[in-house]
Scaffold this motif. Structure first.
Motif, PDB file in Angstrom:
ATOM      1  N   ASP A   4      48.330  32.668  28.413  1.00  0.00           N
ATOM      2  CA  ASP A   4      49.325  33.738  28.506  1.00  0.00           C
ATOM      3  C   ASP A   4      48.795  34.953  29.260  1.00  0.00           C
ATOM      4  N   HIS A   5      47.540  34.919  29.627  1.00  0.00           N
ATOM      5  CA  HIS A   5      46.968  36.045  30.360  1.00  0.00           C
ATOM      6  C   HIS A   5      47.615  36.161  31.729  1.00  0.00           C
ATOM      7  N   PRO A   6      47.709  37.387  32.219  1.00  0.00           N
ATOM      8  CA  PRO A   6      48.209  37.545  33.590  1.00  0.00           C
ATOM      9  C   PRO A   6      47.223  36.954  34.586  1.00  0.00           C
ATOM     10  N   LEU A   7      47.700  36.753  35.761  1.00  0.00           N
ATOM     11  CA  LEU A   7      46.873  36.234  36.840  1.00  0.00           C
ATOM     12  C   LEU A   7      45.713  37.199  37.107  1.00  0.00           C
ATOM     13  N   PRO A   8      44.481  36.700  37.172  1.00  0.00           N
ATOM     14  CA  PRO A   8      43.355  37.594  37.494  1.00  0.00           C
ATOM     15  C   PRO A   8      43.560  38.216  38.870  1.00  0.00           C
ATOM     16  N   ARG A   9      43.270  39.477  38.995  1.00  0.00           N
ATOM     17  CA  ARG A   9      43.430  40.178  40.266  1.00  0.00           C
ATOM     18  C   ARG A   9      42.064  40.540  40.816  1.00  0.00           C
ATOM     19  N   GLU A  10      41.230  39.545  40.969  1.00  0.00           N
ATOM     20  CA  GLU A  10      39.904  39.766  41.520  1.00  0.00           C
ATOM     21  C   GLU A  10      39.576  38.641  42.486  1.00  0.00           C
ATOM     22  N   VAL A  11      38.839  38.985  43.503  1.00  0.00           N
ATOM     23  CA  VAL A  11      38.416  38.018  44.505  1.00  0.00           C
ATOM     24  C   VAL A  11      37.004  37.568  44.135  1.00  0.00           C
ATOM     25  N   LYS A  12      36.814  36.264  44.112  1.00  0.00           N
ATOM     26  CA  LYS A  12      35.500  35.710  43.791  1.00  0.00           C
ATOM     27  C   LYS A  12      34.807  35.277  45.075  1.00  0.00           C
ATOM     28  N   GLY A  48      26.961  29.520  54.024  1.00  0.00           N
ATOM     29  CA  GLY A  48      28.187  30.295  54.172  1.00  0.00           C
ATOM     30  C   GLY A  48      28.630  30.991  52.900  1.00  0.00           C
ATOM     31  N   THR A  49      29.459  31.977  53.098  1.00  0.00           N
ATOM     32  CA  THR A  49      30.096  32.695  52.005  1.00  0.00           C
ATOM     33  C   THR A  49      31.577  32.335  52.037  1.00  0.00           C
ATOM     34  N   HIS A  50      32.111  31.995  50.892  1.00  0.00           N
ATOM     35  CA  HIS A  50      33.498  31.577  50.760  1.00  0.00           C
ATOM     36  C   HIS A  50      34.149  32.431  49.676  1.00  0.00           C
ATOM     37  N   TYR A  51      35.465  32.531  49.707  1.00  0.00           N
ATOM     38  CA  TYR A  51      36.169  33.402  48.774  1.00  0.00           C
ATOM     39  C   TYR A  51      37.340  32.691  48.120  1.00  0.00           C
ATOM     40  N   LEU A  52      37.573  33.014  46.859  1.00  0.00           N
ATOM     41  CA  LEU A  52      38.725  32.522  46.102  1.00  0.00           C
ATOM     42  C   LEU A  52      39.547  33.714  45.645  1.00  0.00           C
ATOM     43  N   TRP A  53      40.858  33.651  45.929  1.00  0.00           N
ATOM     44  CA  TRP A  53      41.782  34.713  45.543  1.00  0.00           C
ATOM     45  C   TRP A  53      42.922  34.056  44.776  1.00  0.00           C
ATOM     46  N   GLN A  69      45.707  25.703  35.532  1.00  0.00           N
ATOM     47  CA  GLN A  69      44.709  26.075  36.528  1.00  0.00           C
ATOM     48  C   GLN A  69      45.183  27.293  37.314  1.00  0.00           C
ATOM     49  N   LEU A  70      44.196  27.950  37.890  1.00  0.00           N
ATOM     50  CA  LEU A  70      44.484  29.005  38.849  1.00  0.00           C
ATOM     51  C   LEU A  70      44.556  28.346  40.221  1.00  0.00           C
ATOM     52  N   GLU A 106      35.335  44.951  51.039  1.00  0.00           N
ATOM     53  CA  GLU A 106      35.134  43.513  51.200  1.00  0.00           C
ATOM     54  C   GLU A 106      36.394  42.760  50.779  1.00  0.00           C
ATOM     55  N   GLY A 107      36.997  43.163  49.663  1.00  0.00           N
ATOM     56  CA  GLY A 107      38.238  42.536  49.212  1.00  0.00           C
ATOM     57  C   GLY A 107      39.366  42.696  50.221  1.00  0.00           C
ATOM     58  N   MET A 108      39.478  43.866  50.821  1.00  0.00           N
ATOM     59  CA  MET A 108      40.510  44.109  51.837  1.00  0.00           C
ATOM     60  C   MET A 108      40.259  43.241  53.075  1.00  0.00           C
ATOM     61  N   GLU A 109      39.004  43.085  53.463  1.00  0.00           N
ATOM     62  CA  GLU A 109      38.669  42.245  54.617  1.00  0.00           C
ATOM     63  C   GLU A 109      39.014  40.790  54.327  1.00  0.00           C
ATOM     64  N   VAL A 110      38.746  40.321  53.115  1.00  0.00           N
ATOM     65  CA  VAL A 110      39.110  38.955  52.742  1.00  0.00           C
ATOM     66  C   VAL A 110      40.622  38.778  52.865  1.00  0.00           C
ATOM     67  N   GLY A 111      41.391  39.752  52.397  1.00  0.00           N
ATOM     68  CA  GLY A 111      42.848  39.682  52.523  1.00  0.00           C
ATOM     69  C   GLY A 111      43.289  39.581  53.974  1.00  0.00           C
TER      70      GLY A 111
END
Length: 134
Positions: A4-12, A48-53, A69-70, A106-111
């Motif tokens: 029931d938690h909201p969607l996490p708003r963080e980039v991994k 490499g560096t990879h990101y999950l949003w 799952q997310l 960094e988060g803005m650049e990933v977006g």
């Protein structure tokens, strides 16, 4: 993490070994959004560096044996330095401990990169390569 938690708003941010493990887990569980782990192993930049949003919650109905799952947008760095976009379904217990980006910039650049980078399917079509889809 309760469903029931909201969607996490963080980039991994993850390394290639972690990405391969997450892709293999998604494949083993027959999750809907994933890449072929062998393709990821062959094409991900080793250092490499990879990101999950996180984008949305996903469930496998009627499979109650697999938790929600997310569904994450994946920004993957390839061996040649190019970046491609895909989706990866990740269990919350696998997502939570991953390191997150440490700065807003960094988060803005990933977006921005998620919006500008080709999908794996587009990249494969352009490169004439085999399927990377799981």
């Amino acid at each position: 993490m309760h469903i029931d938690h909201p969607l996490p708003r963080e980039v991994k941010v993850i390394d290639s070994a972690s990405l391969c493990r997450l892709e293999e887990r998604a494949c083993d569980l027959s999750l809907n959004s994933r890449l072929d782990p062998a393709w990821v192993q062959a094409n991900a930049a080793p250092d490499g560096t990879h990101y999950l949003w996180p984008a949305v919650w996903n469930s496998l109905f009627p499979r109650s044996d697999v938790p929600r799952q997310l569904r994450c947008e994946l920004l993957m760095t390839l061996r040649g330095g190019e970046r491609v976009v895909s989706f990866l379904d990740v269990l919350p217990d696998d997502f939570t401990p991953l390191p997150r980006v440490t700065s807003r910039d960094e988060g803005m650049e990933v977006g921005r990169l998620l919006d500008r980078s080709p999908s794996v399917r587009e990249w494969l079509r352009r490169e004439g390569g085999g399927s990377g889809l799981g």
